[in-house]
Write a protein that holds these residues in place. Structure first.
Motif, PDB file in Angstrom:
ATOM      1  N   MET A   1       0.944  -1.161   0.041  1.00 27.80           N
ATOM      2  CA  MET A   1      -0.026   0.060   0.138  1.00 27.80           C
ATOM      3  C   MET A   1       0.993   1.371   0.107  1.00 27.80           C
ATOM      4  SD  MET A   1      -2.606   1.292   2.841  1.00 27.80           S
ATOM      5  CE  MET A   1      -3.489  -0.076   2.797  1.00 27.80           C
ATOM      6  N   PRO A   2       0.802   2.078  -0.807  1.00 29.83           N
ATOM      7  CA  PRO A   2       1.786   3.365  -1.302  1.00 29.83           C
ATOM      8  C   PRO A   2       1.304   4.560  -0.412  1.00 29.83           C
ATOM      9  CG  PRO A   2       0.451   3.129  -3.088  1.00 29.83           C
ATOM     10  CD  PRO A   2       0.044   1.921  -2.053  1.00 29.83           C
ATOM     11  N   THR A   3       0.269   4.182   0.677  1.00 36.08           N
ATOM     12  CA  THR A   3       0.035   5.417   1.511  1.00 36.08           C
ATOM     13  C   THR A   3      -0.243   4.936   2.818  1.00 36.08           C
ATOM     14  OG1 THR A   3      -2.642   5.146   1.071  1.00 36.08           O
ATOM     15  CG2 THR A   3      -1.597   6.647  -0.357  1.00 36.08           C
ATOM     16  N   HIS A   4      -0.013   5.978   3.862  1.00 35.81           N
ATOM     17  CA  HIS A   4      -0.169   5.611   5.164  1.00 35.81           C
ATOM     18  C   HIS A   4      -1.635   5.953   5.695  1.00 35.81           C
ATOM     19  CE1 HIS A   4       0.846   5.187   9.491  1.00 35.81           C
ATOM     20  NE2 HIS A   4       0.108   6.199   9.605  1.00 35.81           N
ATOM     21  N   VAL A   5      -2.236   5.034   6.304  1.00 35.16           N
ATOM     22  CA  VAL A   5      -3.737   4.992   6.676  1.00 35.16           C
ATOM     23  C   VAL A   5      -3.426   5.450   8.216  1.00 35.16           C
ATOM     24  CG1 VAL A   5      -5.760   4.082   6.935  1.00 35.16           C
ATOM     25  CG2 VAL A   5      -4.319   3.597   4.983  1.00 35.16           C
ATOM     26  N   SER A   6      -4.263   6.746   8.513  1.00 32.98           N
ATOM     27  CA  SER A   6      -4.278   7.150   9.928  1.00 32.98           C
ATOM     28  C   SER A   6      -5.664   6.889  10.492  1.00 32.98           C
ATOM     29  CB  SER A   6      -3.799   8.437  10.391  1.00 32.98           C
ATOM     30  OG  SER A   6      -2.579   8.697   9.965  1.00 32.98           O
ATOM     31  N   ALA A   7      -6.140   6.248  11.620  1.00 30.16           N
ATOM     32  CA  ALA A   7      -7.335   6.029  12.159  1.00 30.16           C
ATOM     33  C   ALA A   7      -7.563   7.465  12.672  1.00 30.16           C
ATOM     34  CB  ALA A   7      -7.395   5.184  13.419  1.00 30.16           C
ATOM     35  N   GLU A   8      -8.915   7.797  12.903  1.00 30.04           N
ATOM     36  CA  GLU A   8      -9.331   8.977  13.411  1.00 30.04           C
ATOM     37  C   GLU A   8      -8.851   9.475  14.915  1.00 30.04           C
ATOM     38  OE1 GLU A   8     -13.612   8.967  12.658  1.00 30.04           O
ATOM     39  OE2 GLU A   8     -13.474   9.027  10.627  1.00 30.04           O
ATOM     40  N   ALA A   9      -8.790   8.548  15.419  1.00 34.56           N
ATOM     41  CA  ALA A   9      -8.362   8.664  16.944  1.00 34.56           C
ATOM     42  C   ALA A   9      -8.021   7.444  17.454  1.00 34.56           C
ATOM     43  CB  ALA A   9      -9.443   9.304  17.758  1.00 34.56           C
ATOM     44  N   HIS A  10      -6.871   7.517  18.305  1.00 33.26           N
ATOM     45  CA  HIS A  10      -6.533   6.050  18.857  1.00 33.26           C
ATOM     46  C   HIS A  10      -7.522   5.164  19.632  1.00 33.26           C
ATOM     47  CE1 HIS A  10      -3.797   3.292  20.703  1.00 33.26           C
ATOM     48  NE2 HIS A  10      -4.482   3.271  21.991  1.00 33.26           N
ATOM     49  N   GLY A  11      -7.630   3.989  19.047  1.00 35.27           N
ATOM     50  CA  GLY A  11      -8.839   2.941  19.536  1.00 35.27           C
ATOM     51  C   GLY A  11     -10.343   3.256  18.899  1.00 35.27           C
ATOM     52  N   ASP A  12     -10.274   3.906  17.761  1.00 31.78           N
ATOM     53  CA  ASP A  12     -11.497   4.315  17.108  1.00 31.78           C
ATOM     54  C   ASP A  12     -11.500   3.039  15.858  1.00 31.78           C
ATOM     55  OD1 ASP A  12     -13.615   5.122  15.621  1.00 31.78           O
ATOM     56  OD2 ASP A  12     -12.591   7.023  14.808  1.00 31.78           O
ATOM     57  N   GLU A  13     -11.968   2.046  16.301  1.00 34.17           N
ATOM     58  CA  GLU A  13     -12.126   1.037  15.244  1.00 34.17           C
ATOM     59  C   GLU A  13     -12.909   1.511  13.992  1.00 34.17           C
ATOM     60  OE1 GLU A  13     -13.509  -3.734  14.963  1.00 34.17           O
ATOM     61  OE2 GLU A  13     -14.658  -2.570  16.619  1.00 34.17           O
ATOM     62  N   LEU A  14     -14.042   1.669  14.385  1.00 30.28           N
ATOM     63  CA  LEU A  14     -14.931   2.149  13.059  1.00 30.28           C
ATOM     64  C   LEU A  14     -14.137   3.331  12.104  1.00 30.28           C
ATOM     65  CD1 LEU A  14     -17.419   2.305  11.375  1.00 30.28           C
ATOM     66  CD2 LEU A  14     -18.366   4.111  13.025  1.00 30.28           C
ATOM     67  N   GLY A  15     -13.546   4.345  12.885  1.00 25.97           N
ATOM     68  CA  GLY A  15     -12.847   5.230  11.890  1.00 25.97           C
ATOM     69  C   GLY A  15     -11.538   4.565  11.482  1.00 25.97           C
ATOM     70  N   ALA A  16     -10.982   3.885  12.104  1.00 18.52           N
ATOM     71  CA  ALA A  16      -9.910   2.958  11.383  1.00 18.52           C
ATOM     72  C   ALA A  16     -10.270   2.089  10.326  1.00 18.52           C
ATOM     73  CB  ALA A  16      -9.144   2.125  12.514  1.00 18.52           C
ATOM     74  N   LEU A  17     -11.259   1.556  10.347  1.00 21.27           N
ATOM     75  CA  LEU A  17     -11.722   0.661   9.124  1.00 21.27           C
ATOM     76  C   LEU A  17     -12.299   1.368   8.299  1.00 21.27           C
ATOM     77  CD1 LEU A  17     -13.802  -2.156  11.354  1.00 21.27           C
ATOM     78  CD2 LEU A  17     -11.625  -2.433   9.868  1.00 21.27           C
ATOM     79  N   LEU A  18     -13.123   2.582   8.253  1.00 21.04           N
ATOM     80  CA  LEU A  18     -13.587   3.570   7.201  1.00 21.04           C
ATOM     81  C   LEU A  18     -12.384   4.208   6.350  1.00 21.04           C
ATOM     82  CD1 LEU A  18     -16.698   5.211   9.113  1.00 21.04           C
ATOM     83  CD2 LEU A  18     -16.599   3.632   6.949  1.00 21.04           C
ATOM     84  N   ALA A  19     -11.284   4.459   7.390  1.00 20.60           N
ATOM     85  CA  ALA A  19     -10.083   5.083   6.770  1.00 20.60           C
ATOM     86  C   ALA A  19      -9.354   3.892   5.685  1.00 20.60           C
ATOM     87  CB  ALA A  19      -9.018   5.463   7.739  1.00 20.60           C
ATOM     88  N   PHE A  20      -9.310   2.803   6.356  1.00 19.59           N
ATOM     89  CA  PHE A  20      -8.777   1.688   5.343  1.00 19.59           C
ATOM     90  C   PHE A  20      -9.572   1.552   4.079  1.00 19.59           C
ATOM     91  CE2 PHE A  20      -5.800   0.811   8.666  1.00 19.59           C
ATOM     92  CZ  PHE A  20      -4.496   0.335   8.053  1.00 19.59           C
ATOM     93  N   LEU A  21     -10.674   1.639   4.250  1.00 18.02           N
ATOM     94  CA  LEU A  21     -11.726   1.511   3.110  1.00 18.02           C
ATOM     95  C   LEU A  21     -11.425   2.670   2.154  1.00 18.02           C
ATOM     96  CD1 LEU A  21     -13.677   0.097   1.329  1.00 18.02           C
ATOM     97  CD2 LEU A  21     -15.350   1.075   3.074  1.00 18.02           C
ATOM     98  N   GLU A  22     -11.365   3.770   2.617  1.00 21.64           N
ATOM     99  CA  GLU A  22     -11.119   4.888   1.872  1.00 21.64           C
ATOM    100  C   GLU A  22      -9.658   4.815   1.053  1.00 21.64           C
ATOM    101  OE1 GLU A  22     -11.415   8.211  -0.410  1.00 21.64           O
ATOM    102  OE2 GLU A  22     -12.907   6.963   0.643  1.00 21.64           O
ATOM    103  N   ALA A  23      -8.853   4.478   2.004  1.00 23.45           N
ATOM    104  CA  ALA A  23      -7.367   4.197   1.427  1.00 23.45           C
ATOM    105  C   ALA A  23      -7.470   3.245   0.047  1.00 23.45           C
ATOM    106  CB  ALA A  23      -6.306   3.719   2.396  1.00 23.45           C
ATOM    107  N   GLN A  24      -8.133   2.122   0.195  1.00 26.81           N
ATOM    108  CA  GLN A  24      -8.422   1.349  -0.953  1.00 26.81           C
ATOM    109  C   GLN A  24      -9.084   1.955  -1.997  1.00 26.81           C
ATOM    110  OE1 GLN A  24      -6.393  -1.455  -1.101  1.00 26.81           O
ATOM    111  NE2 GLN A  24      -5.672  -0.584   0.764  1.00 26.81           N
ATOM    112  N   ARG A  25     -10.222   2.549  -1.928  1.00 32.74           N
ATOM    113  CA  ARG A  25     -10.773   3.328  -2.702  1.00 32.74           C
ATOM    114  C   ARG A  25      -9.644   4.403  -3.582  1.00 32.74           C
ATOM    115  NH1 ARG A  25     -15.121   5.396   1.325  1.00 32.74           N
ATOM    116  NH2 ARG A  25     -16.615   3.705   1.209  1.00 32.74           N
ATOM    117  N   GLY A  26      -8.862   5.041  -2.732  1.00 39.67           N
ATOM    118  CA  GLY A  26      -8.014   5.856  -3.386  1.00 39.67           C
ATOM    119  C   GLY A  26      -7.177   5.146  -4.539  1.00 39.67           C
ATOM    120  N   GLY A  27      -6.760   3.891  -4.075  1.00 36.04           N
ATOM    121  CA  GLY A  27      -6.014   3.197  -4.949  1.00 36.04           C
ATOM    122  C   GLY A  27      -6.505   2.955  -6.484  1.00 36.04           C
TER     123      GLY A  27
END
Length: 187
Positions: free
Chosen positions: A1-27
């Motif tokens: 994966m050529p981009t770094h994915v950050s969760a919205e906040a530490h321990g934010d599972e939903l935010g992390a999962l949504l961020a990873f989904l968006e990172a893949q959309r970006g690809g």
């Protein structure tokens, strides 16, 4: 994966999962940078896949899973006769139009998932030969499945784009950043 994915906040599972989904959309979005609709429709490998076809497919898949989770009728009805149309643009469909549609679907996905009280909440799967009878899945499973689906096709998109003109995922990340900086500097 050529981009770094950050969760919205530490321990934010939903935010992390949504961020990873968006990172893949970006690809997938990046794989289309600078291409015409004609170039995006080319199939430079032994596969029948094209970049515009992959785009349409992931949009329809995300939309379909959201319809299932929300328990609403399918937005797009596919039959064996129209199944192949889920992998190519038809009629007046364009890459730009499909990207705009995906943006709306992505927004709907995020709004829906942020509205559920818990990622453990389940929804019934439709009756189909490939699902167990009376099966249910959690919202967490839904998000993980969408990440899996989009990531799989983002990898396909990388190969197709590189076959078209030699552009790699890292070069496209750089091109996207340069375009964003140019736009931000011009405001």
């Amino acid at each position: 994966m050529p981009t770094h994915v950050s969760a919205e906040a530490h321990g934010d599972e939903l935010g992390a999962l949504l961020a990873f989904l968006e990172a893949q959309r970006g690809g997938i979005r990046r794989s289309l940078l600078g291409l015409t609709d004609e170039q995006a429709a080319q199939r430079p490998s032994a596969s029948e896949l094209s970049l515009s076809g992959l785009l349409k497919h992931v949009v329809e898949v995300e939309q379909n899973w959201l319809d299932i989770a929300e328990q609403v009728p399918p937005t797009v009805q596919r039959t064996p006769e129209t199944w192949n149309e889920s992998f190519r643009l038809v009629g007046d469909e364009t890459v730009a139009g499909m990207l705009a549609h995906w943006e709306r679907v992505a927004r709907r996905t995020e709004e829906f998932l942020r509205s559920v009280p818990d990622l453990n909440q389940t929804f019934p799967l439709p009756e189909a030969p490939w699902f167990p009878p009376k099966a249910e899945q959690s919202m967490r499973w839904l998000l993980l499945h969408l990440i899996e689906e989009v990531a799989r096709h983002a990898g396909h998109a990388d190969i197709i784009r590189e076959s078209l003109d030699g552009q790699t995922a890292f070069a496209l990340v750089d091109a996207e950043r340069a375009a964003q900086e140019a736009t931000a500097g011009g405001e």
